[in-house]
Design an enzyme around this catalytic site. Structure first.
Site: not given
Lengths: 272, 411
Positions: A49, A60
């Site tokens: 990824e 995040d």
């Protein structure tokens, strides 16, 4: 058959778990990321990824935020990320690449331009964290037409009906978010993951991978037991943070970064 | 202005009744958040649909606004400002006289009621200038709820008095060090907190942005401004005003004033964005005037974004306007040409700050000074006997240190 499906099928046949490292493209620079990608495959990564840097990564945690900031400081654009995939494909035509990021850079590039460029670069899947299925129709259709898998998240807060719909809409694999929180948070509640994965099993034949909070051998083993694969992001990015900003990384430095992936590979292989 | 009226007349048949059932204002708005938050925004939409259909909810809201906030706020004819500018009569909608000093409290009162109905025990909020943070800390104190306010480290320096005010009110002010360390980064951090504490936490978004249903519910709570202004205009002028003027950062005070007038074709509307050092310099915060559509913070709207899709740093003398996005309903109203979006520079806003203070004895917030600056220019172009309403969205006490510093005065 897509690269992801081929990879997943091979893993199922051999009783392997999928090991999926996440790293930010361009962190600390593009040439280092390219070296790291190949190194991760050597250490046993099945799928990579690749994070598209975005100025406002609101899903995040701090570790990946810093990684994104380093990549942006190095001037990494979505265009560069696609070039990176092209460069990776010159040496590796087997390992699936999933681009993971936020919608705005793709929106600004234009869906058609992005999908065309991703296709010719050799991208296999796309996961946009702030694009839920209900908002995805135009991009999803174009990706599908290009043979690129669209991967969606299922979270602990996702209800059963919604999870059913998401499963039916996804291709490639289903990404289960292990915890209520952001990337890199502490994963403690294994029981709730077990229960939710069991429920998801009844909904889909897609491989189910677990991400968020997998940071060491113990968490990789625990999650590997429950799912078809694990994603390791923050634990890897925190090691990449220690790399010098030089365009080329030395072997020992790359190995220090990828060690966590090697450890996870071993643990997952022992689950066979 | 007749062009605006004609355009509005044409569009009127479409109505301005956004959002649609999926939370869109034309192509804008929607729900663009991570999966973890989807159930929370869906629950909020459901609860809000239910409560907003219930007369007793609005009675409770009105009671709070009257007895705690001190509404209605006056509509004040600024006679000396009018005669200095020449032209239209200038009326000020005095949101600066609300409890806590700005329009922000209208929204936090409403959302606190929602939080209470949903049984949430913990409040989070983002803030730029600190006005929304203060308004959130205020309602949290009153309801006895835990409150965490996210604020960019750069804004904490610019708005020290409001930081202390929030602390006095019992809120935990969290300094956000990531990105540009301003409002957008505070919003990112609040969204991370929300995802991490989604079970017990209510996120009070301070403007008409974010995922559906926020743009709708914040607007509905702020519409008290326009409803009062309409009634007061009929009472004091004997008709509707010819033009409305409000500053636009995220756009909550503007939509609150505009929305009840959207179907009144004869009323022109001007949303004033922060022109900063001038649009040509790139140092501004004017996504509607100089940006393009994209996706940020849960909705599709006009953004300040570069060619690679990164969100650009913004600049405004006013922390409350220093935001790269804008509410999706404004994006829609721009495309429909129902509202004219214009800019005013830092220097023009500063001049208006002084002018209003000296002529009317009212110290406006630097945000509101943008509306005053454009409103006075507009009034001068209009005829005697016409009327404009400027939304004086907040008072300027919080800004006097900034103004002094910019003018080289040591306090």
């Amino acid at each position: 058959m897509s690269r992801i499906a081929r990879t997943a099928e091979r893993a199922t046949r051999q009783g392997d778990k999928l090991l999926i490292p996440y790293l930010v493209a361009g962190d600390p620079n593009l040439s280092s990321t390219l070296q790291l990608m190949h190194e991760l495959v050597v250490r046993g990564a099945d799928i990579i990824e690749l994070g598209i840097p975005f100025s406002d990564p609101s899903s995040d945690g701090p570790v990946i935020q810093r990684g994104v900031e380093r990549a942006l400081a190095a001037g990494t654009s979505l265009q560069d990320v696609l070039k990176l995939v092209t460069a990776f494909r010159q040496q590796d035509n087997d390992t699936p690449i999933v681009l993971m990021g936020y919608l705005n850079p793709i929106e600004i590039m234009g869906y058609a331009h992005f999908v065309g460029a991703a296709k010719s670069a050799g991208v296999d899947g796309v996961l946009i964290v702030d694009m839920p299925p209900a908002e995805s129709a135009p991009l999803h259709a174009q990706l599908q037409a290009a043979g690129i898998d669209t991967i969606y998240l299922v979270a602990p807060t996702t209800g059963l009906q919604r999870a059913t719909d998401i499963s039916a809409y996804s291709s490639g694999y289903l990404y289960y978010v292990s915890l209520k929180g952001v990337t890199g948070a502490a994963l403690t509640d294994y029981d709730s993951v077990r229960e939710n994965i069991r429920a998801l099993r009844g909904l889909t034949d897609l491989p189910i991978v677990i991400g968020f909070g997998i940071k060491d051998a113990e968490s990789a083993r625990a999650m590997g037991e429950l799912a078809d694969g694990v994603v390791i992001g923050s634990a890897l990015v925190s090691k990449i943070a220690e790399l010098p900003g030089t365009p080329r990384q030395e072997g020992p430095e790359l190995q220090r970064c990828s060690a966590i992936i090697g450890v996870a590979r071993e643990v997952l292989n022992n689950l066979k | 202005m007749s062009d605006v009226k004609n355009a509005a007349g044409v569009e009127r048949s479409l109505g301005f009744d956004g959002p649609d059932s999926s939370g869109h204002f034309g192509p804008y708005g929607g729900i663009f958040v991570g999966e973890t938050l989807i159930s929370a925004v869906e629950e909020l939409a459901q609860v809000y649909a239910q409560l907003s259909a219930d007369e007793s909810f609005w009675q409770e809201f009105d009671y709070e606004l009257k007895h705690y906030v001190g509404r209605p706020s006056p509509l004040y004819l600024a006679e000396r400002l009018t005669s200095t500018c020449g032209g239209a009569n200038i009326y000020l909608k005095r949101e600066d006289l609300n409890h806590t000093g700005a329009h922000k409290v209208n929204n936090t009162i409403g959302q606190a009621l929602l939080a209470k109905h949903m049984g949430k025990t913990r409040i989070i909020a983002e803030t730029g200038a600190g006005q929304h943070g203060v308004a959130s800390a205020t309602v949290a104190a009153r309801l006895g709820l835990e409150c965490h306010v996210y604020m960019g480290a750069a804004d904490i320096v610019r708005q020290a008095p409001n930081v202390y005010r929030m602390k006095l009110l019992g809120a935990n002010v969290v300094s956000v060090e990531s990105g540009s360390r301003t409002l957008k980064d505070a919003m990112n951090e609040a969204m991370r907190d929300w995802a991490s504490n989604v079970d017990n936490t209510y996120y009070i978004i301070g403007t008409v942005a974010g995922p559906h249903p926020y743009p709708q519910l914040v607007r509905d709570f702020q519409c008290v401004i326009g409803r009062e202004a309409k009634e007061q205009s009929l009472e004091q002028i004997g008709r509707l005003p010819d033009a409305l003027v409000a500053c636009v950062g995220g756009g909550s005070n503007a939509i609150g004033l505009f929305h009840p007038f959207l179907n009144d074709d004869e009323v022109a509307m001007y949303g004033v964005e922060a022109g900063g050092l001038g649009l040509e310099t790139g140092a501004h915060a004017a996504p509607l005037c100089a940006g393009k559509p994209g996706v940020l913070h849960g909705n599709r709207t006009y953004l300040m974004t570069d060619a690679d899709g990164q969100i650009m740093d913004t600049h405004s003398v006013s922390a409350g306007l220093d935001y790269p996005g804008v509410g999706p309903e404004h994006a829609w109203l721009k495309d429909l040409k129902r509202v004219d979006y214009v800019t005013v520079t830092d220097a023009e806003a500063m001049a208006a700050f002084h002018q209003l203070t000296e002529l009317e004895g009212i110290i406006p917030a630097l945000e509101s000074s943008h509306a005053v600056a454009y409103g006075t220019q507009l009034a001068a172009r209009m005829n005697t006997g016409q009327a404009i309403v400027i939304n004086l969205s907040g008072r300027g006490d919080k800004d006097i240190e900034t103004v002094a510093r910019l003018e080289g005065i040591k306090l």
